[in-house]
Design an enzyme around this catalytic site. Structure first.
Site, PDB file in Angstrom:
ATOM      1  N   LYS A  12       0.856  -1.201   0.000  1.00  0.00           N
ATOM      2  CA  LYS A  12       0.000   0.000   0.000  1.00  0.00           C
ATOM      3  C   LYS A  12       0.888   1.245   0.000  1.00  0.00           C
ATOM      4  O   LYS A  12       1.775   1.376   0.853  1.00  0.00           O
ATOM      5  CB  LYS A  12      -0.903   0.013   1.241  1.00  0.00           C
ATOM      6  CG  LYS A  12      -1.803   1.255   1.291  1.00  0.00           C
ATOM      7  CD  LYS A  12      -2.891   1.113   2.353  1.00  0.00           C
ATOM      8  CE  LYS A  12      -2.516   1.682   3.688  1.00  0.00           C
ATOM      9  NZ  LYS A  12      -2.616   3.144   3.770  1.00  0.00           N
ATOM     10  N   ASP A  46      -3.442   4.408  -1.952  1.00  0.00           N
ATOM     11  CA  ASP A  46      -4.458   4.869  -0.995  1.00  0.00           C
ATOM     12  C   ASP A  46      -4.420   6.394  -0.869  1.00  0.00           C
ATOM     13  O   ASP A  46      -3.863   6.934   0.083  1.00  0.00           O
ATOM     14  CB  ASP A  46      -4.170   4.189   0.358  1.00  0.00           C
ATOM     15  CG  ASP A  46      -5.238   4.487   1.390  1.00  0.00           C
ATOM     16  OD1 ASP A  46      -6.344   4.891   1.001  1.00  0.00           O
ATOM     17  OD2 ASP A  46      -4.961   4.298   2.587  1.00  0.00           O
ATOM     18  N   LYS A  98      -7.375   8.295  -1.349  1.00  0.00           N
ATOM     19  CA  LYS A  98      -8.726   8.677  -0.890  1.00  0.00           C
ATOM     20  C   LYS A  98      -9.282   9.908  -1.616  1.00  0.00           C
ATOM     21  O   LYS A  98      -9.445  10.985  -1.038  1.00  0.00           O
ATOM     22  CB  LYS A  98      -8.727   8.928   0.627  1.00  0.00           C
ATOM     23  CG  LYS A  98      -8.326   7.712   1.444  1.00  0.00           C
ATOM     24  CD  LYS A  98      -8.511   7.942   2.930  1.00  0.00           C
ATOM     25  CE  LYS A  98      -8.108   6.746   3.757  1.00  0.00           C
ATOM     26  NZ  LYS A  98      -6.653   6.508   3.807  1.00  0.00           N
ATOM     27  N   ASP A 122     -13.591  14.877  -4.633  1.00  0.00           N
ATOM     28  CA  ASP A 122     -13.594  16.152  -5.360  1.00  0.00           C
ATOM     29  C   ASP A 122     -14.837  16.189  -6.245  1.00  0.00           C
ATOM     30  O   ASP A 122     -15.650  15.270  -6.171  1.00  0.00           O
ATOM     31  CB  ASP A 122     -12.296  16.268  -6.191  1.00  0.00           C
ATOM     32  CG  ASP A 122     -11.851  17.712  -6.373  1.00  0.00           C
ATOM     33  OD1 ASP A 122     -12.726  18.560  -6.627  1.00  0.00           O
ATOM     34  OD2 ASP A 122     -10.643  17.981  -6.279  1.00  0.00           O
ATOM     35  N   PRO A 167     -17.127  15.528  -9.426  1.00  0.00           N
ATOM     36  CA  PRO A 167     -17.094  14.319 -10.263  1.00  0.00           C
ATOM     37  C   PRO A 167     -16.128  14.401 -11.446  1.00  0.00           C
ATOM     38  O   PRO A 167     -15.377  13.449 -11.699  1.00  0.00           O
ATOM     39  CB  PRO A 167     -18.554  14.176 -10.720  1.00  0.00           C
ATOM     40  CG  PRO A 167     -19.340  14.775  -9.589  1.00  0.00           C
ATOM     41  CD  PRO A 167     -18.512  15.929  -9.096  1.00  0.00           C
ATOM     42  N   ASN A 168     -16.121  15.534 -12.152  1.00  0.00           N
ATOM     43  CA  ASN A 168     -15.274  15.620 -13.340  1.00  0.00           C
ATOM     44  C   ASN A 168     -13.787  15.466 -13.000  1.00  0.00           C
ATOM     45  O   ASN A 168     -13.032  14.815 -13.718  1.00  0.00           O
ATOM     46  CB  ASN A 168     -15.526  16.959 -14.045  1.00  0.00           C
ATOM     47  CG  ASN A 168     -14.844  17.008 -15.375  1.00  0.00           C
ATOM     48  OD1 ASN A 168     -15.054  16.136 -16.209  1.00  0.00           O
ATOM     49  ND2 ASN A 168     -13.992  18.006 -15.571  1.00  0.00           N
ATOM     50  N   THR A 203     -11.872   5.994  10.692  1.00  0.00           N
ATOM     51  CA  THR A 203     -11.944   5.542  12.090  1.00  0.00           C
ATOM     52  C   THR A 203     -11.521   6.646  13.064  1.00  0.00           C
ATOM     53  O   THR A 203     -11.717   6.529  14.257  1.00  0.00           O
ATOM     54  CB  THR A 203     -11.079   4.292  12.309  1.00  0.00           C
ATOM     55  OG1 THR A 203      -9.821   4.519  11.693  1.00  0.00           O
ATOM     56  CG2 THR A 203     -11.721   3.063  11.707  1.00  0.00           C
ATOM     57  N   ARG A 259       3.381  -1.143  10.505  1.00  0.00           N
ATOM     58  CA  ARG A 259       4.464  -1.146  11.494  1.00  0.00           C
ATOM     59  C   ARG A 259       4.785  -2.508  12.069  1.00  0.00           C
ATOM     60  O   ARG A 259       5.941  -2.803  12.346  1.00  0.00           O
ATOM     61  CB  ARG A 259       4.110  -0.164  12.616  1.00  0.00           C
ATOM     62  CG  ARG A 259       4.143   1.281  12.152  1.00  0.00           C
ATOM     63  CD  ARG A 259       3.407   2.200  13.066  1.00  0.00           C
ATOM     64  NE  ARG A 259       1.961   2.012  13.011  1.00  0.00           N
ATOM     65  CZ  ARG A 259       1.074   2.729  13.711  1.00  0.00           C
ATOM     66  NH1 ARG A 259       1.505   3.658  14.532  1.00  0.00           N
ATOM     67  NH2 ARG A 259      -0.210   2.514  13.581  1.00  0.00           N
TER      68      ARG A 259
HETATM   69  O1  C5P Z   1       1.060   0.404  10.959  1.00  0.00           O
HETATM   70  P1  C5P Z   1      -0.370  -0.027  10.856  1.00  0.00           P
HETATM   71  O2  C5P Z   1      -0.540  -1.541  10.700  1.00  0.00           O
HETATM   72  O3  C5P Z   1      -1.256   0.518  11.942  1.00  0.00           O
HETATM   73  O4  C5P Z   1      -0.844   0.605   9.462  1.00  0.00           O
HETATM   74  C1  C5P Z   1      -2.139   0.515   9.014  1.00  0.00           C
HETATM   75  C2  C5P Z   1      -2.289   1.243   7.702  1.00  0.00           C
HETATM   76  O5  C5P Z   1      -3.683   1.317   7.390  1.00  0.00           O
HETATM   77  C3  C5P Z   1      -1.801   2.685   7.721  1.00  0.00           C
HETATM   78  O6  C5P Z   1      -1.346   2.969   6.390  1.00  0.00           O
HETATM   79  C4  C5P Z   1      -3.022   3.486   8.020  1.00  0.00           C
HETATM   80  O7  C5P Z   1      -3.002   4.783   7.507  1.00  0.00           O
HETATM   81  C5  C5P Z   1      -4.109   2.667   7.329  1.00  0.00           C
HETATM   82  N1  C5P Z   1      -5.440   2.843   7.877  1.00  0.00           N
HETATM   83  C6  C5P Z   1      -5.761   2.598   9.199  1.00  0.00           C
HETATM   84  N2  C5P Z   1      -7.023   2.772   9.675  1.00  0.00           N
HETATM   85  C7  C5P Z   1      -7.972   3.178   8.854  1.00  0.00           C
HETATM   86  C8  C5P Z   1      -7.682   3.429   7.511  1.00  0.00           C
HETATM   87  C9  C5P Z   1      -6.386   3.256   7.050  1.00  0.00           C
HETATM   88  O8  C5P Z   1      -4.906   2.214   9.961  1.00  0.00           O
HETATM   89  N3  C5P Z   1      -9.194   3.296   9.308  1.00  0.00           N
END
Ligand code: C5P
Length: 230
Positions: A32, A59, A61, A64, A66-67, A118, A210
């Site tokens: 990702k 990723d 996200k 904006d 639609p066009n 989240t 991580r």
């Molecule tokens: O290091 P970690 O396993 O927490 O990374 C999770 C990845 O998923 C990060 O790139 C984070 O930005 C992404 N992410 C998240 N929670 C979300 C959406 C995306 O942790 N709700």
């Protein structure tokens, strides 16, 4: 159901990212790339990953008019990525435009809808955005609307897996971050699940950052994850 591991390359340089990819070569196919790494390294990093045979989840996200989203999604498809994200809060017309943009390219990545981040809660929905529904109802509503316009995959928290799987079409793709191995510190992730649980609850892909690249021996960690989701 098959569950695959996506390793989040949440580092700030292409060099570090490619070092992770070299280390995990032979074990991990999916990576990702988020907005921090992409704004620094751009399309050349995507090319470097594709040249190494990786699958890329971009990723960024999108959200904006639609066009604009149509144009950016066509561009993303030309980059050769395999999945990318857009905000379902952008509305049906925007989601539809995203799919139209993708359809203009010969290579067609999967567009994944992002529901409610989240980092948001009911208080923010009600008081800042004036959305009176609960987070859960809003997520359900956004996924239903996404499905209506042809979005076939969604990013969801591990705790939404069960409820979404109970009513979405079987072939819908669910991608889930917030995954930690049993016994591991959760860091800033508040509600986590193990790879095994996410697999059992129906995640097609789990995203881990991580826990993998920050480990003293990333390959050992990846082997453990792959055993859990096999
Ligand atoms: O290091 P970690 O396993 O927490 O990374 C999770 C990845 O998923 C990060 O790139 C984070 O930005 C992404 N992410 C998240 N929670 C979300 C959406 C995306 O942790 N709700």
């Amino acid at each position: 159901m098959k569950t695959e591991l996506i390793v989040a390359l949440d580092v700030s340089s292409g060099e570090e990212a490619l070092h992770i990819v070299e280390t995990l070569s032979g074990y991990v196919t999916w990576y990702k790339v988020g907005s921090i790494l992409f704004t620094r390294e751009g399309p050349s990093l995507i090319k470097a990953l594709k040249d190494r045979g990786c699958k890329v989840f971009l990723d960024l996200k999108f959200f904006d008019i639609p066009n604009t989203v149509k144009g950016v999604c066509e561009g993303v498809a030309h980059l050769g990525v395999d999945m990318f994200t857009l905000h379902l809060l952008g509305g049906k017309e925007m989601s539809h435009a995203a799919l139209e943009g993708v359809s203009l390219a010969s290579h067609r990545p999967l567009a994944l809808g992002v529901t409610i981040l989240t980092s948001m809660n009911e208080d923010i929905l009600k008081n800042e955005l004036h959305i009176q529904e609960s987070v859960e109802n809003t997520v359900t509503h956004l996924v239903r609307q996404g499905l209506e316009v042809g979005i076939k995959g969604f990013v969801c928290s591990p705790h939404e897996l069960c409820s979404l799987r109970s009513w979405i079409p079987e072939d819908t793709i669910l991608v889930t971050p917030g995954i930690r191995l049993a016994g591991e510190a959760s860091g800033d992730q508040k509600r986590v699940m193990t790879p095994k649980e996410a697999h059992q609850y129906g995640a097609n892909y789990i995203v881990m950052g991580r826990s993998v690249y920050g480990a003293p021996n990333p390959i050992d960690v990846v082997k453990r994850i792959l055993t859990e989701i096999a």
